[in-house]
Design an enzyme around this catalytic site. Structure first.
Site, PDB file in Angstrom:
ATOM      1  N   GLY A   1       1.206   5.703   9.974  1.00  0.00           N
ATOM      2  CA  GLY A   1       2.353   5.050   9.335  1.00  0.00           C
ATOM      3  C   GLY A   1       1.959   4.024   8.293  1.00  0.00           C
TER       4      GLY A   1
ATOM      5  N   PRO B   1      -0.311  -2.519   9.808  1.00  0.00           N
ATOM      6  CG  PRO B   1       1.738  -1.496   9.455  1.00  0.00           C
ATOM      7  CD  PRO B   1       1.045  -2.810   9.365  1.00  0.00           C
TER       8      PRO B   1
ATOM      9  CB  VAL C   1     -10.431   0.225 -33.603  1.00  0.00           C
ATOM     10  CG1 VAL C   1     -11.010   0.438 -32.237  1.00  0.00           C
ATOM     11  CG2 VAL C   1      -9.024   0.786 -33.679  1.00  0.00           C
TER      12      VAL C   1
ATOM     13  CB  ILE D   1       1.713  -6.454  19.570  1.00  0.00           C
ATOM     14  CG1 ILE D   1       2.689  -7.624  19.497  1.00  0.00           C
ATOM     15  CG2 ILE D   1       2.422  -5.180  20.058  1.00  0.00           C
ATOM     16  CD1 ILE D   1       3.937  -7.393  18.721  1.00  0.00           C
TER      17      ILE D   1
ATOM     18  N   GLY E   1      -2.564  -4.156  12.989  1.00  0.00           N
ATOM     19  CA  GLY E   1      -1.247  -4.602  13.455  1.00  0.00           C
ATOM     20  C   GLY E   1      -1.218  -6.081  13.714  1.00  0.00           C
ATOM     21  CG  ASP E   2       1.015  -9.568  16.188  1.00  0.00           C
ATOM     22  OD1 ASP E   2       1.608 -10.324  15.407  1.00  0.00           O
ATOM     23  OD2 ASP E   2       0.540  -9.952  17.283  1.00  0.00           O
TER      24      ASP E   2
ATOM     25  CB  THR F   1       3.437  -5.032  15.621  1.00  0.00           C
ATOM     26  OG1 THR F   1       2.826  -4.257  16.635  1.00  0.00           O
ATOM     27  CG2 THR F   1       4.954  -4.872  15.677  1.00  0.00           C
TER      28      THR F   1
ATOM     29  CG  ASP G   1     -10.468  -3.618  16.180  1.00  0.00           C
ATOM     30  OD1 ASP G   1     -11.591  -3.963  16.545  1.00  0.00           O
ATOM     31  OD2 ASP G   1      -9.414  -4.011  16.685  1.00  0.00           O
TER      32      ASP G   1
ATOM     33  CG  MET H   1      -2.633   2.903  22.207  1.00  0.00           C
ATOM     34  SD  MET H   1      -3.331   1.546  23.158  1.00  0.00           S
ATOM     35  CE  MET H   1      -1.924   0.511  23.482  1.00  0.00           C
TER      36      MET H   1
ATOM     37  CE  LYS I   1     -11.368  -3.715  21.284  1.00  0.00           C
ATOM     38  NZ  LYS I   1     -10.146  -4.351  21.637  1.00  0.00           N
TER      39      LYS I   1
HETATM   40  C1  LIG Z   1      -4.690  -0.677  20.437  1.00  0.00           C
HETATM   41  S1  LIG Z   1      -3.115  -0.453  19.754  1.00  0.00           S
HETATM   42  C2  LIG Z   1      -3.114  -1.762  18.614  1.00  0.00           C
HETATM   43  C3  LIG Z   1      -1.753  -2.136  18.145  1.00  0.00           C
HETATM   44  C4  LIG Z   1      -1.770  -3.199  17.093  1.00  0.00           C
HETATM   45  N1  LIG Z   1      -2.277  -4.431  17.612  1.00  0.00           N
HETATM   46  C5  LIG Z   1      -0.379  -3.400  16.494  1.00  0.00           C
HETATM   47  O1  LIG Z   1       0.194  -4.479  16.656  1.00  0.00           O
HETATM   48  O2  LIG Z   1       0.109  -2.511  15.828  1.00  0.00           O
HETATM   49  C6  LIG Z   1      -3.321   0.960  18.785  1.00  0.00           C
HETATM   50  C7  LIG Z   1      -2.066   1.780  18.642  1.00  0.00           C
HETATM   51  O3  LIG Z   1      -1.202   1.233  17.667  1.00  0.00           O
HETATM   52  C8  LIG Z   1      -0.475   2.278  17.055  1.00  0.00           C
HETATM   53  N2  LIG Z   1      -0.724   2.238  15.603  1.00  0.00           N
HETATM   54  C9  LIG Z   1      -1.444   1.333  14.949  1.00  0.00           C
HETATM   55  N3  LIG Z   1      -1.403   1.559  13.616  1.00  0.00           N
HETATM   56  C10 LIG Z   1      -0.628   2.629  13.443  1.00  0.00           C
HETATM   57  C11 LIG Z   1      -0.205   3.364  12.297  1.00  0.00           C
HETATM   58  N4  LIG Z   1      -0.567   3.018  11.053  1.00  0.00           N
HETATM   59  N5  LIG Z   1       0.586   4.440  12.471  1.00  0.00           N
HETATM   60  C12 LIG Z   1       0.973   4.817  13.711  1.00  0.00           C
HETATM   61  N6  LIG Z   1       0.601   4.157  14.828  1.00  0.00           N
HETATM   62  C13 LIG Z   1      -0.181   3.076  14.701  1.00  0.00           C
HETATM   63  C14 LIG Z   1      -0.949   3.579  17.662  1.00  0.00           C
HETATM   64  O4  LIG Z   1      -0.067   3.887  18.729  1.00  0.00           O
HETATM   65  C15 LIG Z   1      -2.313   3.197  18.175  1.00  0.00           C
HETATM   66  O5  LIG Z   1      -2.714   4.044  19.235  1.00  0.00           O
END
Ligand SMILES: C[S@@+](CC[C@H](N)C(=O)[O-])C[C@H]1O[C@@H](n2cnc3c(N)ncnc32)[C@H](O)[C@@H]1O
Length: 464
Positions: free
Chosen positions: A413, A226, A23, A307, A303-304, A332, A249, A384, A271
């Site tokens: 999620g 997500p 060692v 969307i 997310g996307d 998304t 965000d 939302m 946001k």
């Molecule tokens: C302003 S929107 C943006 C969506 C995002 N651009 C998308 O494509 O997922 C925000 C909403 O996305 C949903 N969201 C985003 N991430 C999430 C997660 N990890 N689990 C559950 N809902 C989620 C919720 O409904 C939240 O209020």
């Protein structure tokens, strides 16, 4: 982070290794490779270690450890199989303010020795903070196969041009662009395939044309998915490493932010529902201004971006100001949460289509096309929608959907905190009232939700 990763210059410094077996030998080899002068202390010293010390003109002290062995030492390593001696090495080093490592005893260490992938001068250090050396080794094996052996040659070649490039291209931003363009072009491949002369000619040619380098800003509008960082796309990851500045965000997790280039400026533009840290118009203006300053701007969104992400508004300002941009899709929330919850959104036995709908209340009402949403052969995903959950359930029933239609609420999620609450349109409002719900949440309505119990696979909590 448990330990601060640093690279220590031990060249020509006396480094003490207490221990004379295998060692100790392995630690001594590393120190020797980094140019240290070895001092090895042990009552018995194995032949390999002895030869190593002699070859490097180091010192052998063939006896037990004495505190005075620390005199003139830069750092110390305890590598004996005697716990008391190792502890004494640790105490003696710490009392003198010397860095100390005791093999396999993180509690006695002020530094630990990482596993390394050595492509000198490029060195990748990996550590689990002492939690799992085997995991560290596995990661090292992966990296060994991923990083070509010739990376060291590439780094040496580039290092040789550093001061020359600095004198030819004096402006920092233009210089950074030069190096980035060089490494995105054919240069690496030339070196990795052994064509170093060709690579040098290529660098010279690019340098002679460096007057034409224009530092133009650009915006990358990137979907971060997500939550689970492993759901980032390869392109998202690449652009996250290129950006000079990042606007992100609330929905972008800290695990994802940890993958952004460390020295990039990071601006939280917030946001939350009805609490925008920076109003949308200001975000649009900021993107334009930063890009006009010649920066590579990463706009990272949960997310996307297209969307329910207001991505369209952001690129509209960029298009207006004629700023180049790229839009990179992300997974998304509907897709990510449904997959991780085990809800196949369009299982063909139950659903012919899926609709993504905003459940955001406008003037305390949700102005939606209820007759069409109440169609039982489709799946409806409400973004939302938590605040309006009761209204959503009531309206769907009022427009003809069965009161026992399954519904799921997925919170956070794809993250380790994911929770899935299931019920029916009739029961869900009461269930949610009794449950502590953490944002963000998404609501999925349709017969496909029934399959969730059977297909649930991700280790979050399922609350029925
Ligand atoms: C302003 S929107 C943006 C969506 C995002 N651009 C998308 O494509 O997922 C925000 C909403 O996305 C949903 N969201 C985003 N991430 C999430 C997660 N990890 N689990 C559950 N809902 C989620 C919720 O409904 C939240 O209020």
């Amino acid at each position: 982070m448990q330990f601060l990763p640093i690279f220590l210059n031990v060249r020509a410094q006396t480094c003490l290794v207490v221990g004379g077996g295998d060692v100790a030998y392995r630690k001594a080899v590393l120190l020797d490779r980094a140019g240290a002068r070895l001092r090895v202390v042990a009552p018995e010293i194995c032949v390999e270690l002895e030869s190593l010390v002699i070859a490097g003109a180091g010192e052998l002290r063939v006896r037990g450890f004495d505190e005075l062995d620390m005199d003139g030492v830069f750092l110390a390593v305890g590598a004996t199989d005697d716990e008391e001696v190792n502890a004494a090495v640790s105490v003696a080093a710490k009392s003198r303010g010397l860095p100390v490592n005791v093999v396999d005893k993180p509690s006695l260490c002020s530094f630990i020795v990482p596993a390394i992938v050595d492509r000198s001068p490029v060195v990748i250090a990996i550590s689990s903070g002492g939690a799992s050396p085997v995991l560290t080794r596995k990661l090292k094996e992966k990296l060994e196969t991923m990083v070509p052996a010739a990376y060291g040659r590439l780094a040496l070649l580039l290092g040789g041009y550093r001061s020359r490039v600095k004198s030819v291209i004096t402006d920092f931003k233009r210089r950074t662009r030069f190096w980035e363009a060089l490494l995105s072009g054919p240069l690496s491949e030339m070196v990795l395939s052994g064509k170093e002369d060709e690579a040098r000619r290529y660098i010279e040619q690019q340098l002679s044309e460096s007057d034409s380098i224009v530092v133009q800003g650009e915006v990358f509008l990137v979907g971060a998915g997500p939550g689970d960082p492993d759901l980032l796309t390869l392109k998202a990851l690449r652009l996250m490493q290129e950006a000079d500045v990042v606007l992100y965000d609330r929905l972008v997790s800290k695990e994802i932010m940890a993958r952004v280039r460390p020295d990039a400026e990071k601006i939280n533009v917030g946001k939350e529902r009805s609490n925008h840290l920076v109003p949308q118009e200001q975000i649009n203006d900021l993107l334009v201004r930063l890009a006009q300053e010649g920066k590579k701007v990463l706009r990272l969104k949960g997310g996307d971006p297209f969307i329910f992400g207001r991505g369209g508004e952001e690129i509209d300002s960029l298009a207006e100001a004629r700023i180049p941009f790229q839009v990179i899709p992300g997974i998304t929330a509907a897709s990510g949460c449904a997959c991780y919850a085990g809800i196949p959104l369009t299982h063909r036995d139950c659903s012919q289509s899926v609709r993504f709908v905003t459940g955001h209340l406008k003037n305390d009402t949700i102005d939606l096309d209820w007759p069409n949403l109440a169609n039982e052969n489709q799946t409806v995903v409400f973004y939302m929608g938590l605040v309006g959950l009761e209204t959503i359930c009531e309206q769907l029933i009022a427009h003809g959907m069965a009161a026992d239609m399954p519904i799921a609420l997925v919170q956070q999620g794809t993250t380790p905190n994911q929770k899935v609450i299931t019920g029916t349109l009739e029961t869900m409002p009461a269930i949610v009232k009794m449950t502590e719900v953490q944002a963000p949440t998404i609501i999925i309505v349709g017969r496909v939700v029934k399959l969730q119990q059977r297909y649930s696979w991700f280790k979050g909590s399922n609350l029925v």
